[in-house]
Write a protein that holds these residues in place. Structure first.
Motif, PDB file in Angstrom:
ATOM      1  N   LEU A   7       0.792  -1.225   0.000  1.00  0.00           N
ATOM      2  CA  LEU A   7       0.000   0.000   0.000  1.00  0.00           C
ATOM      3  C   LEU A   7       0.823   1.271   0.000  1.00  0.00           C
ATOM      4  O   LEU A   7       0.572   2.191  -0.738  1.00  0.00           O
ATOM      5  CB  LEU A   7      -0.898  -0.018   1.221  1.00  0.00           C
ATOM      6  CG  LEU A   7      -1.750  -1.289   1.241  1.00  0.00           C
ATOM      7  CD1 LEU A   7      -2.315  -1.521   2.604  1.00  0.00           C
ATOM      8  CD2 LEU A   7      -2.834  -1.192   0.222  1.00  0.00           C
ATOM      9  N   HIS A 219      -6.477   4.741   6.303  1.00  0.00           N
ATOM     10  CA  HIS A 219      -6.255   4.376   4.896  1.00  0.00           C
ATOM     11  C   HIS A 219      -6.179   2.849   4.751  1.00  0.00           C
ATOM     12  O   HIS A 219      -6.875   2.248   3.922  1.00  0.00           O
ATOM     13  CB  HIS A 219      -4.961   5.040   4.415  1.00  0.00           C
ATOM     14  CG  HIS A 219      -4.524   4.668   3.034  1.00  0.00           C
ATOM     15  ND1 HIS A 219      -4.592   5.534   1.965  1.00  0.00           N
ATOM     16  CD2 HIS A 219      -4.010   3.517   2.532  1.00  0.00           C
ATOM     17  CE1 HIS A 219      -4.142   4.925   0.880  1.00  0.00           C
ATOM     18  NE2 HIS A 219      -3.779   3.694   1.205  1.00  0.00           N
ATOM     19  N   HIS A 223      -8.747  -0.011   2.961  1.00  0.00           N
ATOM     20  CA  HIS A 223      -8.437  -1.125   2.045  1.00  0.00           C
ATOM     21  C   HIS A 223      -9.086  -2.421   2.524  1.00  0.00           C
ATOM     22  O   HIS A 223      -9.623  -3.189   1.736  1.00  0.00           O
ATOM     23  CB  HIS A 223      -6.928  -1.344   1.945  1.00  0.00           C
ATOM     24  CG  HIS A 223      -6.222  -0.366   1.066  1.00  0.00           C
ATOM     25  ND1 HIS A 223      -6.653  -0.047  -0.201  1.00  0.00           N
ATOM     26  CD2 HIS A 223      -5.081   0.353   1.261  1.00  0.00           C
ATOM     27  CE1 HIS A 223      -5.813   0.824  -0.738  1.00  0.00           C
ATOM     28  NE2 HIS A 223      -4.854   1.095   0.128  1.00  0.00           N
ATOM     29  N   HIS A 229      -7.331   2.272  -4.153  1.00  0.00           N
ATOM     30  CA  HIS A 229      -6.825   3.651  -4.170  1.00  0.00           C
ATOM     31  C   HIS A 229      -7.729   4.571  -4.972  1.00  0.00           C
ATOM     32  O   HIS A 229      -8.232   4.205  -6.026  1.00  0.00           O
ATOM     33  CB  HIS A 229      -5.402   3.684  -4.733  1.00  0.00           C
ATOM     34  CG  HIS A 229      -4.396   3.292  -3.710  1.00  0.00           C
ATOM     35  ND1 HIS A 229      -3.250   2.606  -4.015  1.00  0.00           N
ATOM     36  CD2 HIS A 229      -4.376   3.482  -2.368  1.00  0.00           C
ATOM     37  CE1 HIS A 229      -2.573   2.396  -2.899  1.00  0.00           C
ATOM     38  NE2 HIS A 229      -3.236   2.902  -1.894  1.00  0.00           N
TER      39      HIS A 229
END
Ligand code: ZN
Ligand code: ZN
Length: 301
Positions: A7, A219, A223, A229
């Motif tokens: 990531l 963030h 996911h 993204h």
């Protein structure tokens, strides 16, 4: 083959001079999907207006200057058949500390509180710390821990009632040979991820380090909720190659990403924004708090 999404990566590779085209307003709006039939407060929540900015044109070593990313519209998110929060009794988020957290590390309870506001109304539990043995199956490189091995081990510990389990560690991580380090990794369908605060500059600026930790933890958890993204707006779900790029990113989800977590969590957007505003005021982030407070008003029922 296991699908691991790396990531946040180290600064490796060269800019590919990929011609990323910033989506225009029509494309950004289309990515949210049709709002026909939704209540007014939800329409307000999923409409960008002036509170959200388009994704900035990438330059230098920025994420989108170095890799081709297709993005994910709300419809594509649904088509990916993400895990439904709460289904099969999986109604908690777990924060799993790995290794020691010295006194100057971000407070685990603060992270837990933040996560509970960010992913409202899903409760967030703090698990008991686990340690990684110096001699064991998990590979090491000096003081660094191999994130793939660590994630394999954590994946086996995901509690049956966890929607996601996020490992947090102060140890530095690397995903494999050829990589300097990695900030974090997550597996979209396996309900787990792990990330490290080792490179946040805690010694230099504790508050800045906490904000970085907040950004990365939400963030990565995004996911684990199946969100890829974001390429539409300047958004917490934008990819990042470096700390300066993470620092530039906002703390909020754009309307496209917000609609994705709303699909599973069904929160009242104004209540969620208020909870985040309260957390940010309490932890002395007045600039960020103001934005969330204003959105709480715009999205009121
Ligand atoms: Zn990411
Ligand atoms: Zn987004």
């Amino acid at each position: 083959m296991k699908k691991t999404l790396v990531l946040l990566t180290a600064l490796i590779g060269l800019p590919l001079a990929l011609a990323f085209i910033v989506p225009n307003e029509k494309r950004r709006t289309a990515a949210v999907g049709s709002l026909v039939g939704l209540d007014d407060h939800l329409k307000a929540a999923f409409t960008a207006g002036e509170d959200f900015q388009p994704i900035p044109k990438p330059g230098g070593m920025d994420w989108l200057a170095t890799r081709k990313e297709p993005g994910q519209t709300y419809r594509q998110f649904l088509e990916s058949r993400p895990n439904k929060p709460g289904a099969n009794g999986r109604k908690f988020i777990y924060l799993q500390p790995v290794g020691d957290f010295p006194d100057d590390a971000p407070s685990l309870e603060t992270l837990r509180e933040y996560m509970e506001a960010y992913f409202h109304p899903m409760p967030v539990k703090l698990s008991k710390k686990v340690t990684v043995k110096k001699t064991g199956k998990i590979r090491r490189r000096g003081e660094q821990i191999n994130s793939t091995d660590l994630l394999d081990a954590l994946q086996k510990r995901v509690p049956h009632d966890a929607h996601v389990m996020m490992g947090v560690t102060m140890a530095d991580l690397y995903p494999g040979d050829g990589w300097n380090f990695v900030f974090g990794v997550a597996r979209l369908k396996k309900r787990c991820g792990v990330f490290s605060f080792a490179r946040y500059g805690i010694k230099e600026d504790k508050k800045k380090a906490l904000l970085r930790a907040l950004k990365v933890i939400s963030h990565e958890t995004g996911h684990a909720f199946g969100i890829k993204h974001c390429i539409h707006h300047h958004c917490l779900m934008n990819g990042s190659n470096s700390l300066p790029e993470t620092d530039r990113a906002p703390l909020h989800f754009c309307p496209v990403c917000l609609r994705k977590i709303h699909w599973g969590l069904k929160f009242d957007p104004s209540t969620r924004y208020q909870k985040l505003e309260e957390f940010l005021i309490k932890n002395d982030f007045p600039g960020e708090a103001k934005w969330f407070g204003e959105r709480a008003k715009v999205t009121e029922k």
